[in-house]
Design an enzyme around this catalytic site. Sequence first.
Site, PDB file in Angstrom:
ATOM      1  N   ALA A 130       0.855  -1.228   0.181  1.00  0.00           N
ATOM      2  CA  ALA A 130      -0.196   0.162   0.040  1.00  0.00           C
ATOM      3  C   ALA A 130       0.729   1.231  -0.054  1.00  0.00           C
ATOM      4  CB  ALA A 130      -0.956   0.120   1.225  1.00  0.00           C
ATOM      5  N   GLY A 137       0.571   8.940  -7.044  1.00  0.00           N
ATOM      6  CA  GLY A 137       0.809   7.697  -7.319  1.00  0.00           C
ATOM      7  C   GLY A 137       2.121   7.645  -7.845  1.00  0.00           C
ATOM      8  N   TRP A 162      -6.145   2.472  -4.759  1.00  0.00           N
ATOM      9  CA  TRP A 162      -5.823   1.351  -5.614  1.00  0.00           C
ATOM     10  C   TRP A 162      -5.154   0.302  -5.144  1.00  0.00           C
ATOM     11  CZ3 TRP A 162      -8.384   2.413  -9.593  1.00  0.00           C
ATOM     12  CH2 TRP A 162      -8.408   3.658 -10.181  1.00  0.00           C
ATOM     13  N   THR A 164      -4.343  -3.519  -4.483  1.00  0.00           N
ATOM     14  CA  THR A 164      -4.435  -4.894  -5.038  1.00  0.00           C
ATOM     15  C   THR A 164      -4.627  -5.798  -3.793  1.00  0.00           C
ATOM     16  OG1 THR A 164      -3.392  -4.491  -7.224  1.00  0.00           O
ATOM     17  CG2 THR A 164      -3.721  -6.845  -6.396  1.00  0.00           C
ATOM     18  N   GLY A 247      10.077  -5.338  -8.758  1.00  0.00           N
ATOM     19  CA  GLY A 247       8.661  -5.724  -9.284  1.00  0.00           C
ATOM     20  C   GLY A 247       8.455  -5.423 -10.764  1.00  0.00           C
ATOM     21  N   GLY A 344     -11.616  -9.814 -36.142  1.00  0.00           N
ATOM     22  CA  GLY A 344     -12.920  -9.014 -36.556  1.00  0.00           C
ATOM     23  C   GLY A 344     -13.968  -8.870 -35.373  1.00  0.00           C
ATOM     24  N   GLU A 368       2.508  -0.093 -11.131  1.00  0.00           N
ATOM     25  CA  GLU A 368       4.054  -0.153 -10.829  1.00  0.00           C
ATOM     26  C   GLU A 368       4.868   0.702 -11.525  1.00  0.00           C
ATOM     27  OE1 GLU A 368       5.803  -3.786  -9.672  1.00  0.00           O
ATOM     28  OE2 GLU A 368       3.807  -4.673  -8.804  1.00  0.00           O
ATOM     29  N   SER A 371       4.385   4.223 -18.114  1.00  0.00           N
ATOM     30  CA  SER A 371       5.190   4.369 -19.188  1.00  0.00           C
ATOM     31  C   SER A 371       6.118   5.398 -19.053  1.00  0.00           C
ATOM     32  CB  SER A 371       4.557   4.032 -20.497  1.00  0.00           C
ATOM     33  OG  SER A 371       3.862   2.805 -20.705  1.00  0.00           O
TER      34      SER A 371
HETATM   35  C1  FAD Z   1      -5.584  -2.025 -11.134  1.00  0.00           C
HETATM   36  C2  FAD Z   1      -4.502  -1.270 -10.400  1.00  0.00           C
HETATM   37  C3  FAD Z   1      -3.984  -1.739  -9.114  1.00  0.00           C
HETATM   38  C4  FAD Z   1      -3.083  -1.044  -8.507  1.00  0.00           C
HETATM   39  N1  FAD Z   1      -2.483  -1.672  -7.434  1.00  0.00           N
HETATM   40  C5  FAD Z   1      -1.646  -0.931  -6.497  1.00  0.00           C
HETATM   41  C6  FAD Z   1      -1.310  -1.520  -5.449  1.00  0.00           C
HETATM   42  O1  FAD Z   1      -1.428  -2.975  -5.050  1.00  0.00           O
HETATM   43  N2  FAD Z   1      -0.461  -0.780  -4.479  1.00  0.00           N
HETATM   44  C7  FAD Z   1      -0.092   0.491  -4.917  1.00  0.00           C
HETATM   45  O2  FAD Z   1       0.322   1.380  -4.184  1.00  0.00           O
HETATM   46  N3  FAD Z   1      -0.490   1.157  -5.997  1.00  0.00           N
HETATM   47  C8  FAD Z   1      -1.315   0.406  -6.900  1.00  0.00           C
HETATM   48  N4  FAD Z   1      -1.749   0.919  -7.874  1.00  0.00           N
HETATM   49  C9  FAD Z   1      -1.594   2.450  -8.289  1.00  0.00           C
HETATM   50  C10 FAD Z   1      -0.685   2.359  -9.376  1.00  0.00           C
HETATM   51  O3  FAD Z   1       0.669   2.253  -9.172  1.00  0.00           O
HETATM   52  C11 FAD Z   1      -0.755   4.153  -9.651  1.00  0.00           C
HETATM   53  O4  FAD Z   1      -2.030   4.237 -10.197  1.00  0.00           O
HETATM   54  C12 FAD Z   1       0.327   4.387 -10.624  1.00  0.00           C
HETATM   55  O5  FAD Z   1       1.491   4.515 -10.101  1.00  0.00           O
HETATM   56  C13 FAD Z   1       0.013   5.876 -11.381  1.00  0.00           C
HETATM   57  O6  FAD Z   1      -0.229   6.929 -10.365  1.00  0.00           O
HETATM   58  P1  FAD Z   1      -1.641   7.721 -10.417  1.00  0.00           P
HETATM   59  O7  FAD Z   1      -2.623   6.801 -10.831  1.00  0.00           O
HETATM   60  O8  FAD Z   1      -1.876   8.535  -9.345  1.00  0.00           O
HETATM   61  O9  FAD Z   1      -1.502   8.601 -11.410  1.00  0.00           O
HETATM   62  P2  FAD Z   1      -0.661  10.117 -11.696  1.00  0.00           P
HETATM   63  O10 FAD Z   1       0.955   9.881 -10.891  1.00  0.00           O
HETATM   64  O11 FAD Z   1      -1.572  11.107 -11.252  1.00  0.00           O
HETATM   65  O12 FAD Z   1      -0.249  10.458 -13.135  1.00  0.00           O
HETATM   66  C14 FAD Z   1      -1.120  10.717 -14.276  1.00  0.00           C
HETATM   67  C15 FAD Z   1      -0.627  10.731 -15.621  1.00  0.00           C
HETATM   68  O13 FAD Z   1       0.581  11.852 -15.401  1.00  0.00           O
HETATM   69  C16 FAD Z   1       1.714  11.216 -15.692  1.00  0.00           C
HETATM   70  N5  FAD Z   1       2.779  11.709 -15.008  1.00  0.00           N
HETATM   71  C17 FAD Z   1       2.961  11.830 -13.782  1.00  0.00           C
HETATM   72  N6  FAD Z   1       4.251  12.320 -13.303  1.00  0.00           N
HETATM   73  C18 FAD Z   1       4.717  12.573 -14.545  1.00  0.00           C
HETATM   74  C19 FAD Z   1       6.183  13.110 -14.890  1.00  0.00           C
HETATM   75  N7  FAD Z   1       7.017  13.603 -13.792  1.00  0.00           N
HETATM   76  N8  FAD Z   1       6.293  13.418 -16.213  1.00  0.00           N
HETATM   77  C20 FAD Z   1       5.514  12.995 -17.031  1.00  0.00           C
HETATM   78  N9  FAD Z   1       4.359  12.355 -16.931  1.00  0.00           N
HETATM   79  C21 FAD Z   1       3.946  12.026 -15.658  1.00  0.00           C
HETATM   80  C22 FAD Z   1       1.534   9.764 -15.562  1.00  0.00           C
HETATM   81  O14 FAD Z   1       2.403   8.937 -16.184  1.00  0.00           O
HETATM   82  C23 FAD Z   1      -0.017   9.551 -15.961  1.00  0.00           C
HETATM   83  O15 FAD Z   1       0.128   9.498 -17.444  1.00  0.00           O
HETATM   84  C24 FAD Z   1      -2.624   0.175  -8.732  1.00  0.00           C
HETATM   85  C25 FAD Z   1      -3.292   0.874  -9.948  1.00  0.00           C
HETATM   86  C26 FAD Z   1      -4.444   0.090 -10.663  1.00  0.00           C
HETATM   87  C27 FAD Z   1      -4.970   1.019 -11.671  1.00  0.00           C
END
Ligand code: FAD
Length: 386
Positions: A130, A137, A162, A164, A247, A344, A368, A371
Amino acid sequence: MINLDRLGFRFTQEQRLVGSTARDFAQRQLAPGAGERDRLARYPLEHLSQLAELGLLAMKVPTEEGGAGADNVGYALAMEATAEACASTAVVLASSNLATRILSDHASPEQKERWLRPYTQGRLGPASFALSEPGCGSDAAALTTRATLDGHGWILEGQKQWITSGAQAGIHVVFARTDGPGREGISCFVVERGAAGLTIGPEEDKMGQRASGTVGLFFDGCRIPAHSLIGPRGGGYRIALSALGAGRVGIAALSLGLGEAALAEGVRYAQERKAFGQLLSEFQNTRFVLADCRVELDAAWLLTLRAAALLDQGDRASAETSIAKLFASEAAGRVVDKMVQLHGGTGYSRASTVERLYRDARVTRIYEGTSEVQRLVIARAVLAEG
Ligand SMILES: Cc1cc2nc3c(=O)[nH]c(=O)nc-3n(C[C@H](O)[C@H](O)[C@H](O)COP(=O)(O)OP(=O)(O)OC[C@H]3O[C@@H](n4cnc5c(N)ncnc54)[C@H](O)[C@@H]3O)c2cc1C
Protein backbone atom coordinates in the site's frame (compact mmCIF):
# COMPACT_ATOMS: atom_id res chain seq x y z
CA MET A 1 8.75 -20.04 -21.91
CA ILE A 2 11.15 -18.53 -24.43
CA ASN A 3 13.54 -21.00 -26.05
CA LEU A 4 17.13 -19.79 -25.74
CA ASP A 5 18.79 -23.15 -26.34
CA ARG A 6 20.45 -22.04 -29.56
CA LEU A 7 22.11 -19.19 -27.66
CA GLY A 8 23.66 -21.67 -25.29
CA PHE A 9 21.65 -20.07 -22.48
CA ARG A 10 20.27 -22.63 -20.06
CA PHE A 11 17.70 -21.99 -17.37
CA THR A 12 18.76 -23.59 -14.09
CA GLN A 13 16.80 -26.52 -12.73
CA GLU A 14 15.30 -24.26 -10.03
CA GLN A 15 14.20 -21.68 -12.59
CA ARG A 16 12.59 -24.35 -14.75
CA LEU A 17 10.90 -25.86 -11.70
CA VAL A 18 9.24 -22.65 -10.49
CA GLY A 19 8.23 -21.81 -14.08
CA SER A 20 6.77 -25.24 -14.76
CA THR A 21 5.05 -25.42 -11.35
CA ALA A 22 3.29 -22.14 -12.11
CA ARG A 23 2.50 -23.23 -15.68
CA ASP A 24 1.00 -26.59 -14.66
CA PHE A 25 -1.15 -25.00 -11.98
CA ALA A 26 -2.16 -22.08 -14.21
CA GLN A 27 -3.18 -24.26 -17.13
CA ARG A 28 -5.04 -26.80 -14.98
CA GLN A 29 -6.69 -24.54 -12.41
CA LEU A 30 -6.62 -20.92 -13.54
CA ALA A 31 -7.21 -20.97 -17.30
CA PRO A 32 -10.57 -22.80 -17.34
CA GLY A 33 -12.42 -20.28 -15.15
CA ALA A 34 -10.57 -17.09 -16.12
CA GLY A 35 -13.35 -15.76 -18.38
CA GLU A 36 -16.06 -16.43 -15.82
CA ARG A 37 -14.09 -14.88 -12.94
CA ASP A 38 -13.60 -11.80 -15.14
CA ARG A 39 -17.32 -11.58 -15.95
CA LEU A 40 -18.30 -11.95 -12.30
CA ALA A 41 -15.34 -9.85 -11.05
CA ARG A 42 -14.80 -12.75 -8.67
CA TYR A 43 -11.53 -12.83 -6.76
CA PRO A 44 -9.62 -16.14 -7.17
CA LEU A 45 -10.10 -16.96 -3.46
CA GLU A 46 -10.53 -20.67 -4.12
CA HIS A 47 -6.97 -20.86 -5.45
CA LEU A 48 -5.19 -18.96 -2.69
CA SER A 49 -4.31 -21.88 -0.44
CA GLN A 50 -2.99 -23.86 -3.42
CA LEU A 51 -0.95 -20.85 -4.59
CA ALA A 52 0.50 -20.57 -1.08
CA GLU A 53 1.20 -24.32 -0.92
CA LEU A 54 3.12 -24.13 -4.18
CA GLY A 55 5.13 -21.20 -2.82
CA LEU A 56 3.78 -18.87 -5.51
CA LEU A 57 2.58 -16.20 -3.05
CA ALA A 58 6.14 -15.84 -1.75
CA MET A 59 8.26 -16.89 -4.69
CA LYS A 60 11.35 -14.85 -3.91
CA VAL A 61 11.32 -15.56 -0.17
CA PRO A 62 14.13 -18.03 0.69
CA THR A 63 13.09 -21.63 1.36
CA GLU A 64 14.36 -21.46 4.97
CA GLU A 65 11.79 -18.69 5.53
CA GLY A 66 9.06 -20.79 3.93
CA GLY A 67 9.07 -19.31 0.40
CA ALA A 68 9.90 -20.88 -2.96
CA GLY A 69 13.44 -19.45 -3.01
CA ALA A 70 13.14 -18.38 -6.65
CA ASP A 71 15.51 -15.89 -8.22
CA ASN A 72 14.28 -13.10 -10.51
CA VAL A 73 14.56 -15.19 -13.67
CA GLY A 74 12.48 -17.95 -12.09
CA TYR A 75 10.01 -15.37 -10.85
CA ALA A 76 9.66 -13.95 -14.39
CA LEU A 77 9.00 -17.42 -15.83
CA ALA A 78 6.33 -18.08 -13.20
CA MET A 79 4.65 -14.70 -13.68
CA GLU A 80 4.53 -15.13 -17.45
CA ALA A 81 3.04 -18.61 -17.12
CA THR A 82 0.40 -17.41 -14.64
CA ALA A 83 -0.60 -14.37 -16.71
CA GLU A 84 -0.92 -16.47 -19.83
CA ALA A 85 -3.77 -18.26 -18.04
CA CYS A 86 -5.17 -15.48 -15.84
CA ALA A 87 -3.74 -11.96 -15.56
CA SER A 88 -5.94 -11.21 -12.53
CA THR A 89 -4.31 -13.99 -10.55
CA ALA A 90 -0.90 -12.84 -11.80
CA VAL A 91 -1.39 -9.34 -10.36
CA VAL A 92 -2.47 -10.86 -7.04
CA LEU A 93 0.84 -12.75 -7.08
CA ALA A 94 2.73 -9.59 -8.09
CA SER A 95 1.50 -7.51 -5.16
CA SER A 96 1.83 -10.38 -2.65
CA ASN A 97 5.35 -11.02 -3.82
CA LEU A 98 6.22 -7.31 -3.50
CA ALA A 99 4.98 -7.26 0.09
CA THR A 100 6.57 -10.54 1.17
CA ARG A 101 9.90 -9.75 -0.44
CA ILE A 102 9.98 -6.59 1.67
CA LEU A 103 9.39 -8.64 4.83
CA SER A 104 12.04 -11.13 3.84
CA ASP A 105 14.61 -8.40 3.08
CA HIS A 106 13.87 -5.93 5.88
CA ALA A 107 11.90 -7.48 8.74
CA SER A 108 13.57 -8.61 11.98
CA PRO A 109 13.60 -12.34 12.88
CA GLU A 110 10.69 -11.72 15.32
CA GLN A 111 8.68 -9.89 12.65
CA LYS A 112 9.32 -12.70 10.19
CA GLU A 113 8.10 -15.28 12.73
CA ARG A 114 5.00 -13.21 13.35
CA TRP A 115 4.02 -12.38 9.76
CA LEU A 116 6.13 -14.09 7.13
CA ARG A 117 6.01 -17.68 8.45
CA PRO A 118 2.20 -17.89 8.83
CA TYR A 119 1.84 -16.10 5.52
CA THR A 120 4.01 -18.59 3.64
CA GLN A 121 2.01 -21.41 5.27
CA GLY A 122 -1.09 -19.95 3.61
CA ARG A 123 -2.69 -18.88 6.91
CA LEU A 124 -2.97 -15.15 6.12
CA GLY A 125 -4.28 -15.07 2.54
CA PRO A 126 -2.58 -12.65 0.15
CA ALA A 127 -0.56 -9.61 1.24
CA SER A 128 -1.03 -6.08 -0.01
CA PHE A 129 1.49 -3.38 -0.89
CA ALA A 130 0.00 0.00 0.00
CA LEU A 131 1.91 2.95 -1.37
CA SER A 132 -0.42 4.89 -3.72
CA GLU A 133 -2.84 7.49 -2.39
CA PRO A 134 -5.67 9.52 -3.94
CA GLY A 135 -3.36 12.53 -4.18
CA CYS A 136 -0.23 10.78 -5.44
CA GLY A 137 0.75 7.70 -7.39
CA SER A 138 3.74 8.46 -9.62
CA ASP A 139 4.98 11.05 -7.13
CA ALA A 140 4.94 8.59 -4.22
CA ALA A 141 7.34 10.70 -2.16
CA ALA A 142 4.49 13.20 -1.74
CA LEU A 143 2.37 10.73 0.26
CA THR A 144 0.47 12.19 3.18
CA THR A 145 -0.71 9.20 5.25
CA ARG A 146 0.79 9.92 8.67
CA ALA A 147 2.14 7.59 11.34
CA THR A 148 2.66 9.17 14.75
CA LEU A 149 4.39 7.49 17.66
CA ASP A 150 2.08 7.56 20.66
CA GLY A 151 3.14 5.82 23.86
CA HIS A 152 3.90 2.24 22.86
CA GLY A 153 2.50 2.27 19.37
CA TRP A 154 1.87 4.09 16.11
CA ILE A 155 -1.31 5.82 15.07
CA LEU A 156 -2.06 5.93 11.34
CA GLU A 157 -4.20 8.62 9.71
CA GLY A 158 -4.85 8.88 5.99
CA GLN A 159 -5.91 6.97 2.93
CA LYS A 160 -4.42 4.56 0.39
CA GLN A 161 -5.91 3.98 -3.04
CA TRP A 162 -5.76 1.28 -5.73
CA ILE A 163 -4.56 -1.41 -3.34
CA THR A 164 -4.50 -4.82 -5.00
CA SER A 165 -5.94 -7.55 -2.73
CA GLY A 166 -6.58 -4.90 -0.06
CA ALA A 167 -9.92 -6.43 0.95
CA GLN A 168 -8.59 -9.99 1.12
CA ALA A 169 -5.09 -9.45 2.50
CA GLY A 170 -4.11 -10.77 5.94
CA ILE A 171 -1.32 -8.22 6.13
CA HIS A 172 -0.79 -4.85 4.50
CA VAL A 173 2.68 -3.39 3.95
CA VAL A 174 1.89 0.30 4.34
CA PHE A 175 4.05 3.35 3.68
CA ALA A 176 3.38 6.39 5.85
CA ARG A 177 5.03 9.66 6.79
CA THR A 178 6.66 9.56 10.20
CA ASP A 179 8.83 12.63 9.81
CA GLY A 180 9.36 15.70 7.63
CA PRO A 181 8.52 16.14 3.94
CA GLY A 182 10.12 14.20 1.08
CA ARG A 183 11.57 10.73 0.81
CA GLU A 184 13.45 10.67 4.11
CA GLY A 185 10.26 11.21 6.11
CA ILE A 186 8.60 7.95 4.94
CA SER A 187 8.60 4.69 6.91
CA CYS A 188 7.28 1.19 6.25
CA PHE A 189 4.80 -0.67 8.49
CA VAL A 190 2.82 -3.88 8.67
CA VAL A 191 -0.86 -3.46 9.43
CA GLU A 192 -2.81 -6.63 10.18
CA ARG A 193 -6.26 -7.37 8.78
CA GLY A 194 -8.93 -6.13 11.14
CA ALA A 195 -6.74 -3.53 12.89
CA ALA A 196 -8.98 -1.11 14.79
CA GLY A 197 -9.35 2.11 12.83
CA LEU A 198 -8.69 0.46 9.43
CA THR A 199 -11.64 0.48 7.02
CA ILE A 200 -11.63 -1.17 3.63
CA GLY A 201 -13.30 0.72 0.78
CA PRO A 202 -15.54 -0.79 -1.91
CA GLU A 203 -14.00 -2.73 -4.81
CA GLU A 204 -13.07 -0.58 -7.81
CA ASP A 205 -15.14 -1.31 -10.92
CA LYS A 206 -12.18 -1.75 -13.26
CA MET A 207 -11.75 -2.04 -17.03
CA GLY A 208 -9.63 -5.19 -16.83
CA GLN A 209 -7.99 -7.67 -14.48
CA ARG A 210 -11.43 -7.64 -12.95
CA ALA A 211 -10.97 -10.81 -10.93
CA SER A 212 -8.30 -9.08 -8.86
CA GLY A 213 -9.57 -6.94 -6.01
CA THR A 214 -8.58 -3.27 -5.84
CA VAL A 215 -9.69 -1.07 -2.96
CA GLY A 216 -8.92 1.97 -0.86
CA LEU A 217 -7.64 1.59 2.71
CA PHE A 218 -8.84 4.20 5.21
CA PHE A 219 -6.84 4.79 8.39
CA ASP A 220 -8.77 6.67 11.02
CA GLY A 221 -6.85 6.66 14.29
CA CYS A 222 -5.61 3.20 13.36
CA ARG A 223 -3.44 2.01 16.26
CA ILE A 224 -0.69 -0.54 15.55
CA PRO A 225 2.04 -1.84 17.89
CA ALA A 226 5.51 -0.26 17.96
CA HIS A 227 6.99 -3.47 16.54
CA SER A 228 5.07 -2.90 13.28
CA LEU A 229 7.82 -0.66 11.88
CA ILE A 230 9.75 -2.52 9.15
CA GLY A 231 13.35 -1.46 8.60
CA PRO A 232 14.69 1.84 9.89
CA ARG A 233 12.46 4.83 10.60
CA GLY A 234 12.72 7.06 7.51
CA GLY A 235 13.85 4.10 5.35
CA GLY A 236 10.42 3.39 3.85
CA TYR A 237 10.86 5.13 0.54
CA ARG A 238 14.09 3.28 -0.22
CA ILE A 239 12.39 0.00 0.72
CA ALA A 240 9.46 0.74 -1.61
CA LEU A 241 11.72 1.78 -4.48
CA SER A 242 13.93 -1.25 -4.32
CA ALA A 243 10.92 -3.59 -4.16
CA LEU A 244 9.33 -1.82 -7.13
CA GLY A 245 12.56 -2.08 -9.13
CA ALA A 246 12.43 -5.86 -8.95
CA GLY A 247 8.64 -5.75 -9.25
CA ARG A 248 8.95 -4.20 -12.72
CA VAL A 249 10.41 -7.48 -13.98
CA GLY A 250 7.28 -9.20 -12.69
CA ILE A 251 4.99 -6.79 -14.54
CA ALA A 252 7.09 -7.12 -17.71
CA ALA A 253 6.64 -10.89 -17.46
CA LEU A 254 2.92 -10.53 -16.70
CA SER A 255 2.60 -8.40 -19.86
CA LEU A 256 4.44 -11.06 -21.83
CA GLY A 257 2.04 -13.73 -20.61
CA LEU A 258 -0.90 -11.65 -21.83
CA GLY A 259 0.79 -11.09 -25.19
CA GLU A 260 1.64 -14.78 -25.60
CA ALA A 261 -1.95 -15.76 -24.77
CA ALA A 262 -3.30 -13.29 -27.33
CA LEU A 263 -0.90 -14.46 -30.02
CA ALA A 264 -1.87 -18.10 -29.39
CA GLU A 265 -5.55 -17.12 -29.76
CA GLY A 266 -4.75 -15.28 -33.00
CA VAL A 267 -2.81 -18.21 -34.47
CA ARG A 268 -5.68 -20.57 -33.65
CA TYR A 269 -8.31 -18.27 -35.14
CA ALA A 270 -6.27 -17.57 -38.30
CA GLN A 271 -6.12 -21.31 -38.96
CA GLU A 272 -9.87 -21.80 -38.56
CA ARG A 273 -11.53 -18.72 -39.99
CA LYS A 274 -12.08 -18.37 -43.71
CA ALA A 275 -12.69 -15.21 -45.75
CA PHE A 276 -12.88 -14.94 -49.53
CA GLY A 277 -12.54 -18.72 -49.72
CA GLN A 278 -9.29 -19.01 -47.84
CA LEU A 279 -8.04 -19.24 -44.29
CA LEU A 280 -6.98 -15.98 -42.67
CA SER A 281 -3.55 -17.58 -42.13
CA GLU A 282 -3.12 -17.71 -45.91
CA PHE A 283 -3.37 -13.93 -46.31
CA GLN A 284 0.02 -12.30 -46.43
CA ASN A 285 -1.21 -9.53 -44.14
CA THR A 286 -2.13 -12.05 -41.43
CA ARG A 287 1.29 -13.65 -41.68
CA PHE A 288 3.01 -10.28 -41.36
CA VAL A 289 0.90 -9.40 -38.32
CA LEU A 290 1.69 -12.73 -36.63
CA ALA A 291 5.38 -12.32 -37.45
CA ASP A 292 5.45 -8.79 -36.03
CA CYS A 293 3.81 -10.02 -32.82
CA ARG A 294 6.38 -12.81 -32.46
CA VAL A 295 9.20 -10.29 -32.92
CA GLU A 296 7.66 -7.92 -30.33
CA LEU A 297 7.26 -10.68 -27.75
CA ASP A 298 10.72 -12.17 -28.32
CA ALA A 299 12.28 -8.72 -27.93
CA ALA A 300 10.28 -8.18 -24.75
CA TRP A 301 11.37 -11.60 -23.47
CA LEU A 302 15.04 -10.84 -24.01
CA LEU A 303 14.78 -7.45 -22.27
CA THR A 304 12.91 -9.05 -19.37
CA LEU A 305 15.45 -11.83 -18.96
CA ARG A 306 18.32 -9.33 -19.17
CA ALA A 307 16.80 -7.27 -16.36
CA ALA A 308 16.05 -10.36 -14.25
CA ALA A 309 19.53 -11.81 -14.76
CA LEU A 310 21.16 -8.49 -13.79
CA LEU A 311 19.07 -8.34 -10.61
CA ASP A 312 20.14 -11.90 -9.83
CA GLN A 313 23.77 -10.78 -10.13
CA GLY A 314 23.14 -8.12 -7.49
CA ASP A 315 22.94 -5.22 -9.95
CA ARG A 316 20.23 -2.62 -9.20
CA ALA A 317 19.48 -2.63 -12.94
CA SER A 318 17.22 0.33 -12.53
CA ALA A 319 17.31 1.37 -16.22
CA GLU A 320 17.12 -2.24 -17.44
CA THR A 321 14.07 -3.09 -15.30
CA SER A 322 12.35 0.08 -16.55
CA ILE A 323 13.25 -0.75 -20.17
CA ALA A 324 11.82 -4.25 -19.76
CA LYS A 325 8.61 -3.02 -18.11
CA LEU A 326 8.11 -0.20 -20.63
CA PHE A 327 8.75 -2.33 -23.70
CA ALA A 328 6.93 -5.47 -22.57
CA SER A 329 3.79 -3.62 -21.44
CA GLU A 330 3.64 -1.53 -24.61
CA ALA A 331 4.40 -4.55 -26.81
CA ALA A 332 1.61 -6.46 -25.08
CA GLY A 333 -0.72 -3.54 -25.83
CA ARG A 334 0.19 -3.66 -29.54
CA VAL A 335 -0.15 -7.45 -29.69
CA VAL A 336 -3.58 -7.62 -28.01
CA ASP A 337 -4.80 -4.83 -30.26
CA LYS A 338 -3.65 -6.66 -33.40
CA MET A 339 -5.20 -9.91 -32.20
CA VAL A 340 -8.58 -8.24 -31.60
CA GLN A 341 -8.34 -6.88 -35.15
CA LEU A 342 -7.50 -10.33 -36.51
CA HIS A 343 -10.65 -11.71 -34.86
CA GLY A 344 -12.85 -9.08 -36.59
CA GLY A 345 -16.26 -8.70 -34.93
CA THR A 346 -15.64 -11.80 -32.84
CA GLY A 347 -12.76 -10.00 -31.14
CA TYR A 348 -15.14 -7.28 -29.99
CA SER A 349 -17.44 -9.75 -28.28
CA ARG A 350 -17.33 -10.31 -24.55
CA ALA A 351 -17.49 -14.01 -25.41
CA SER A 352 -13.99 -13.96 -26.93
CA THR A 353 -10.80 -14.41 -24.95
CA VAL A 354 -8.94 -11.69 -26.85
CA GLU A 355 -11.50 -9.12 -25.70
CA ARG A 356 -10.57 -9.91 -22.06
CA LEU A 357 -6.86 -9.92 -22.84
CA TYR A 358 -7.22 -6.51 -24.54
CA ARG A 359 -8.78 -5.03 -21.38
CA ASP A 360 -6.40 -6.87 -19.06
CA ALA A 361 -3.31 -5.59 -20.87
CA ARG A 362 -4.15 -1.88 -20.63
CA VAL A 363 -3.26 -1.45 -16.97
CA THR A 364 0.25 -2.88 -17.38
CA ARG A 365 1.23 0.54 -18.77
CA ILE A 366 -0.11 2.20 -15.62
CA TYR A 367 0.60 0.25 -12.44
CA GLU A 368 3.99 -0.24 -10.79
CA GLY A 369 5.15 2.92 -12.57
CA THR A 370 3.48 4.34 -15.67
CA SER A 371 5.19 4.23 -19.06
CA GLU A 372 6.05 7.91 -18.60
CA VAL A 373 7.73 7.24 -15.26
CA GLN A 374 9.74 4.39 -16.83
CA ARG A 375 10.85 6.78 -19.56
CA LEU A 376 12.01 9.27 -16.89
CA VAL A 377 14.17 6.56 -15.28
CA ILE A 378 15.57 5.44 -18.63
CA ALA A 379 16.27 9.03 -19.74
CA ARG A 380 18.18 9.69 -16.51
CA ALA A 381 20.43 6.73 -17.30
CA VAL A 382 20.85 7.76 -20.95
CA LEU A 383 21.88 11.28 -19.94
CA ALA A 384 24.28 9.94 -17.30
CA GLU A 385 25.95 7.78 -19.95
CA GLY A 386 26.48 10.76 -22.28
C1 FAD B 1 -5.55 -1.98 -11.17
C2 FAD B 1 -4.56 -1.20 -10.38
C3 FAD B 1 -3.88 -1.83 -9.33
C4 FAD B 1 -2.98 -1.10 -8.55
N1 FAD B 1 -2.39 -1.74 -7.48
C5 FAD B 1 -1.63 -0.99 -6.62
C6 FAD B 1 -1.14 -1.57 -5.41
O1 FAD B 1 -1.34 -2.75 -5.12
N2 FAD B 1 -0.43 -0.78 -4.56
C7 FAD B 1 -0.19 0.54 -4.82
O2 FAD B 1 0.46 1.19 -4.01
N3 FAD B 1 -0.64 1.11 -5.97
C8 FAD B 1 -1.36 0.37 -6.87
N4 FAD B 1 -1.85 0.95 -8.02
C9 FAD B 1 -1.60 2.37 -8.27
C10 FAD B 1 -0.66 2.60 -9.43
O3 FAD B 1 0.65 2.22 -9.09
C11 FAD B 1 -0.78 4.09 -9.82
O4 FAD B 1 -2.06 4.23 -10.41
C12 FAD B 1 0.29 4.53 -10.77
O5 FAD B 1 1.54 4.57 -10.12
C13 FAD B 1 0.00 5.93 -11.35
O6 FAD B 1 -0.32 6.83 -10.33
P1 FAD B 1 -1.66 7.74 -10.46
O7 FAD B 1 -2.77 6.84 -10.78
O8 FAD B 1 -1.72 8.57 -9.23
O9 FAD B 1 -1.39 8.66 -11.71
P2 FAD B 1 -0.57 10.08 -11.70
O10 FAD B 1 0.70 9.91 -10.97
O11 FAD B 1 -1.49 11.14 -11.27
O12 FAD B 1 -0.30 10.22 -13.25
C14 FAD B 1 -1.27 10.69 -14.20
C15 FAD B 1 -0.57 10.81 -15.55
O13 FAD B 1 0.50 11.76 -15.46
C16 FAD B 1 1.72 11.16 -15.88
N5 FAD B 1 2.83 11.71 -15.09
C17 FAD B 1 2.93 11.80 -13.74
N6 FAD B 1 4.10 12.34 -13.40
C18 FAD B 1 4.77 12.60 -14.55
C19 FAD B 1 6.05 13.17 -14.87
N7 FAD B 1 6.90 13.55 -13.92
N8 FAD B 1 6.40 13.30 -16.18
C20 FAD B 1 5.54 12.89 -17.16
N9 FAD B 1 4.33 12.35 -16.91
C21 FAD B 1 3.96 12.20 -15.64
C22 FAD B 1 1.53 9.68 -15.60
O14 FAD B 1 2.44 8.90 -16.37
C23 FAD B 1 0.09 9.48 -15.99
O15 FAD B 1 -0.02 9.35 -17.39
C24 FAD B 1 -2.72 0.24 -8.84
C25 FAD B 1 -3.39 0.85 -9.91
C26 FAD B 1 -4.29 0.16 -10.66
C27 FAD B 1 -5.01 0.86 -11.79
